[in-house]
Structures are given as structure tokens and as C-alpha cells.
Design an enzyme around this catalytic site. Sequence first.
Site, short mmCIF file in Angstrom:
data_model
loop_
_atom_site.label_atom_id
_atom_site.label_comp_id
_atom_site.label_asym_id
_atom_site.label_seq_id
_atom_site.Cartn_x
_atom_site.Cartn_y
_atom_site.Cartn_z
N THR A 20 -2.31 -2.98 6.09
CA THR A 20 -2.02 -2.43 4.76
C THR A 20 -3.25 -2.41 3.87
OG1 THR A 20 0.31 -3.01 4.85
CG2 THR A 20 -0.64 -2.85 2.67
N THR A 96 -0.87 -7.85 7.66
CA THR A 96 -0.26 -9.17 7.45
C THR A 96 0.90 -9.43 8.43
OG1 THR A 96 1.24 -8.28 5.78
CG2 THR A 96 -0.85 -9.19 5.00
N ASP A 97 1.40 -8.37 9.08
CA ASP A 97 2.54 -8.56 9.99
C ASP A 97 2.24 -9.58 11.08
OD1 ASP A 97 3.95 -6.71 8.57
OD2 ASP A 97 3.87 -5.13 10.08
N1 ASP Z 1 2.88 -4.81 6.24
C1 ASP Z 1 1.72 -4.92 7.02
C2 ASP Z 1 0.52 -5.39 6.21
O1 ASP Z 1 0.77 -6.02 5.22
C3 ASP Z 1 1.42 -3.78 7.87
C4 ASP Z 1 0.54 -4.27 8.99
O2 ASP Z 1 0.65 -5.41 9.39
O3 ASP Z 1 -0.28 -3.48 9.46
O4 ASP Z 1 -0.60 -5.17 6.51
#
Ligand code: ASP
Length: 333
Positions: A20, A96-97
Site C-alpha cells: 500500500t 502490511t498484509d
Molecule cells: N493492505 C496492504 C498494505 O497495507 C496491501 C499489501 O499488503 O500489499 O500494504
Amino acid sequence: MFSADRAPNRTVLVLTLGGTIAMTRTAATPGVAPTLTGSDLVGAVPGLQGTDEVTVEDFRQLPGASLATSDIVSLVERISRAIREGFVGVVVTQGTDTLEETSYLTDLHYQGAMPVVFTGAMRNAASAGADGPANLLAAVQTARSADARGAGVLVVLGDEIHAARHVRKTHTTSPGAFGSPNTGPLGHVVEGAARFHQLPKPVAPLPLPVGELPQVEIVTASLGSSGTLLKGLEGEVSGLVVAAFGVGHVPESWCSRLEALAAAMPVVLASRIGTGPILTSTYGFAGSESDLFARGLIGAGTLDPYKARLLLAALLAADTPRTEIAKAFLDRS
Ligand code: ASP
């Protein structure tokens, strides 16, 4: 290496993996997707723009969900090279995933005192209050800190400094999504400086595997589950993690299958709760922690199922004997 009479190198290597933090609107996809380069990320940070104390390298450009363990093995190799190149620290930006897993896997294998700091963003670059620039700046400031040397792999988001071995993503959308429920943060970034309140105990790194890690899967206990997912695992996976209820309990109907699996491969007992330890000897009913240990399962201590899975895979990749696997879980949780 830098000799003592040279000015200390303050250059931080920023390795970008996507996520993200690097996402913005594109014509090609209905929602945001990773498109920003490392230079774009650094260029958006007041405090880093125009500095020659940051070197950027685009390493991957993927959503966190599509990173593979082999990407992280390559990342550890790149980080090790950064030590020889004389960088003062490394920052990794990514989704963050999977950040709690990639940073932990890096921590398991990384050998060096040079600070390594993972960061990301909960709000994409096109959104109001995007947190990526502040997180990147705080991560670079932490990577430059002498106190971060030898502290293991760190995770910095929301001005909090966490140990990769304790950090969890605890909220799906909040900018304050990362926490270390068992220990609290190691410190905070305040007025541009990393301030540590505690440091994790040092642990020896595990050898870096070649290519993909052995396949280890997680099966989660849930109310009334028949345990059908425990069938046919022999020969398909090298190890199993059970995400058990509470302090390490499963339905009684799972017991004989788990006992048979534990005879065929290491089966690790972790808790699906995500905070607190697995117990060892408090409950005695069929499917309790003491019953499962008697049937050959290995306790994960305070490691959550995701970290337990990576530790087991890394131990299996290093051909660790069964008795030492149990000891490694004790030592590292
Ligand atoms: N929601 C995720 C992030 O915060 C998307 C990912 O992991 O690419 O980055």
C-alpha cells in the site's frame, strides 16, 4: 569496511517490495495498485528529499499477499551484501498484509548488527492522511540509530519500534494497526530519534535456505470442526502448525489424527488467540495441551501460528533434528 579515520557512513539503503505504501490509483485497475518506485517514495518525504544519505533500490513491486518465502531469502542475501557495501542500515518497505511474517522470516536468518527496519503504510499514497511518508522517515531514522545495532530485525509504523519476532498486525484498517501484544513496543521515534525502552534477547540466526522453504501448513481449531483438513497431509507437507483454542486445546475428535501426524512429521501446537503462551501441564482432558504433548506435539510457547509456521519451516530447511526443534521453540518464544 570503513576505516576509523573516515566520516561514519550515514547512508541507508531503502529496498522497496511494493504494498500500500507504493500504491496509487491507476488507469489499469479498478482500485489502487503498487506503481510507485522507491524514488517516488523517498521524494514524497519532507526530510529525505534531495539527501544523498538514502540510496533506493526497487527490489519487488508486489502486494504483500503475493510475496513468496523465496523473495525473502533473496532479500536476506541483498541485506547481507549491504553490510559489505558499508551501508549504515537497511529499510524495507512492503505491504502490511504479510509484514509480520516477512520481517520475522528475515529476523530468523539475518546475521549482522547493521539495523534492518521494515515499514509500510495503512493508507495508500493517494489518500488523505497517507501514513507512508512519516513511516518511511521514522524507519530511516531508526535504521541510522546506533542503539538499533544488534537489536534484530525491527518494524516501525506509527512512530512505534517493534521487534519483528513479537509484532502483529492487529487491525485491518487503522493507521495504528501494529502492536506487540506480548511485550509492548521496544521504543518510539521521538523528534527524529529512535528511543529504545527495551531490547530483545539475542538469538543465533538459522542458516539461509536455498529457494523455497519446506511446506508447512496451519490448521485452525474451531467450534464443532470435524478436523477433515487434517486428512491426507502425510507426504503433502513437511510439518504442521495447529492453531488451537486458548492455551492449546482441540476437539477430542482431532486427537488420534494429530497423534498419527505427529509420528510422521513435526506438529507444533500454537494458540489461535495471538497473545499469551501455550500452557504445558494445567489441563488434562483429551485434546488438552498436556494430552497433545503426550501424543508428540511440540509447543510453540508464545509464538502465534504464523510465526510458528515460519520457524518450523526454517528449522526443517536446516535439517534440525526433532528434539532440537522443540528446544528451538522454547528458546525463541
Ligand atoms: N493492505 C496492504 C498494505 O497495507 C496491501 C499489501 O499488503 O500489499 O500494504
